[in-house]
Design a protein around this motif. Structure first.
Motif, short mmCIF file in Angstrom:
data_model
loop_
_atom_site.label_atom_id
_atom_site.label_comp_id
_atom_site.label_asym_id
_atom_site.label_seq_id
_atom_site.Cartn_x
_atom_site.Cartn_y
_atom_site.Cartn_z
N GLY A 19 -14.52 15.05 1.86
CA GLY A 19 -13.42 16.00 1.72
C GLY A 19 -12.68 15.85 0.41
N ILE A 20 -11.67 16.71 0.22
CA ILE A 20 -10.89 16.68 -1.02
C ILE A 20 -9.46 16.18 -0.80
N GLU A 21 -9.10 15.91 0.48
CA GLU A 21 -7.76 15.43 0.81
C GLU A 21 -7.85 14.20 1.70
N VAL A 22 -6.94 13.26 1.48
CA VAL A 22 -6.91 12.05 2.29
C VAL A 22 -6.29 12.39 3.64
N VAL A 23 -7.07 12.25 4.72
CA VAL A 23 -6.58 12.56 6.05
C VAL A 23 -6.14 11.29 6.79
N GLU A 24 -6.59 10.13 6.28
CA GLU A 24 -6.22 8.85 6.88
C GLU A 24 -6.47 7.77 5.85
N GLN A 25 -5.72 6.68 5.97
CA GLN A 25 -5.91 5.55 5.06
C GLN A 25 -5.82 4.25 5.84
N SER A 26 -6.45 3.22 5.31
CA SER A 26 -6.37 1.90 5.91
C SER A 26 -6.44 0.88 4.77
N PRO A 27 -5.48 -0.03 4.70
CA PRO A 27 -4.33 -0.24 5.56
C PRO A 27 -3.31 0.89 5.44
N GLN A 28 -2.41 0.90 6.40
CA GLN A 28 -1.36 1.91 6.45
C GLN A 28 -0.33 1.68 5.34
N THR A 29 0.43 2.72 5.06
CA THR A 29 1.51 2.69 4.08
C THR A 29 2.46 1.52 4.35
N VAL A 63 -8.24 -0.48 -0.46
CA VAL A 63 -7.70 0.55 0.42
C VAL A 63 -8.83 1.53 0.72
N TYR A 64 -9.01 1.86 2.00
CA TYR A 64 -10.05 2.79 2.43
C TYR A 64 -9.41 4.16 2.61
N LEU A 65 -9.97 5.15 1.92
CA LEU A 65 -9.46 6.51 1.94
C LEU A 65 -10.43 7.40 2.72
N TYR A 66 -9.96 7.93 3.85
CA TYR A 66 -10.79 8.79 4.68
C TYR A 66 -10.47 10.25 4.36
N THR A 67 -11.50 11.01 3.99
CA THR A 67 -11.31 12.43 3.69
C THR A 67 -11.88 13.29 4.81
N GLU A 68 -12.37 12.65 5.85
CA GLU A 68 -12.86 13.32 7.06
C GLU A 68 -12.47 12.45 8.24
N LYS A 69 -12.23 13.08 9.37
CA LYS A 69 -11.91 12.32 10.59
C LYS A 69 -13.18 11.63 11.08
N GLY A 71 -14.66 -12.51 15.69
CA GLY A 71 -15.45 -11.86 16.74
C GLY A 71 -14.80 -10.63 17.33
N THR A 72 -13.49 -10.42 17.08
CA THR A 72 -12.83 -9.21 17.58
C THR A 72 -13.11 -8.07 16.60
N TYR A 73 -12.92 -6.84 17.07
CA TYR A 73 -13.15 -5.67 16.23
C TYR A 73 -11.83 -5.00 15.89
N VAL A 74 -11.68 -4.65 14.62
CA VAL A 74 -10.48 -3.99 14.10
C VAL A 74 -10.91 -2.88 13.15
N PRO A 75 -10.02 -1.93 12.83
CA PRO A 75 -10.37 -0.89 11.86
C PRO A 75 -10.63 -1.48 10.47
N MET A 76 -11.60 -0.91 9.77
CA MET A 76 -11.89 -1.31 8.40
C MET A 76 -10.60 -1.25 7.58
N GLY A 77 -10.39 -2.24 6.72
CA GLY A 77 -9.20 -2.28 5.88
C GLY A 77 -8.03 -3.04 6.49
N VAL A 86 0.85 -1.19 0.00
CA VAL A 86 0.00 0.00 0.00
C VAL A 86 0.89 1.24 0.00
N PRO A 87 0.68 2.16 -0.96
CA PRO A 87 1.50 3.38 -1.02
C PRO A 87 1.04 4.42 0.02
N LEU A 88 1.87 5.44 0.21
CA LEU A 88 1.52 6.57 1.08
C LEU A 88 0.49 7.43 0.35
#
Length: 153
Positions: A53-63, A73-79, A133-139, A25-27
């Motif tokens: 939003g218009i800018e990626v503020v977070e991504q999952s999976p990480q770089t 890859v999940y691209l978050y443009t809002e917190k 059954g455990t919970y983890v961040p999407m991606g 996964v790229p940055l």
């Protein structure tokens, strides 16, 4: 793959293996959403946008994380709050590669296969890195350890 460079060698893959290699996964954090999408499209990686939003503020999976070629890859443009990003890990022990991929993908998760060649017939999940059954961040990337059934006469 990790040992060969130390020996001054490069791995060799046939066409089928090349088609199924994991991708890094790229940055993308800090990039415009349009640039991030273009980068992922060039790598052949699916993506899903979260936010307006218009800018990626977070991504999952990480770089730098490896995901299967058909991962997302999940691209978050809002917190978002942590609870808004969490998904439940399904139980995929004893599932085939195809079924595991389908179940994890529908849950918003990625995987990498360990243990045997991805395309090997008869391979099934022996172990998963996050318990069902455990919970983890999407991606999140779930490591699946595969093995084949040993048949005796």
């Amino acid at each position: 793959n990790e040992l060969l460079p130390y020996l001054g060698m490069s791995p060799e893959y046939n066409e089928e293996e090349l088609k199924n290699l994991d991708v890094k996964v790229p940055l993308l954090t800090g990039a415009s959403i349009d640039d991030a999408i273009k980068t992922l499209d060039e790598l052949g990686i699916r993506h899903e946008e979260k936010g307006n939003g218009i800018e990626v503020v977070e991504q999952s999976p990480q770089t730098g994380k490896a995901i299967a070629k058909d991962g997302c890859v999940y691209l978050y443009t809002e917190k978002l709050s942590e609870s808004e990003k969490m998904v439940e890990v399904p139980y995929v022990i004893n599932c085939s590669l195809e079924l595991s991929n389908e179940i994890l993908s529908q849950s918003g998760l990625n995987y990498v296969a360990k243990g045997v060649m991805n395309a090997q017939d008869g391979a099934y999940v022996k172990k998963q890195s996050y318990e069902g059954g455990t919970y983890v961040p999407m991606g999140t990337v779930i490591e699946l350890e595969f093995e084949t059934e040993a048949f005796t006469d």
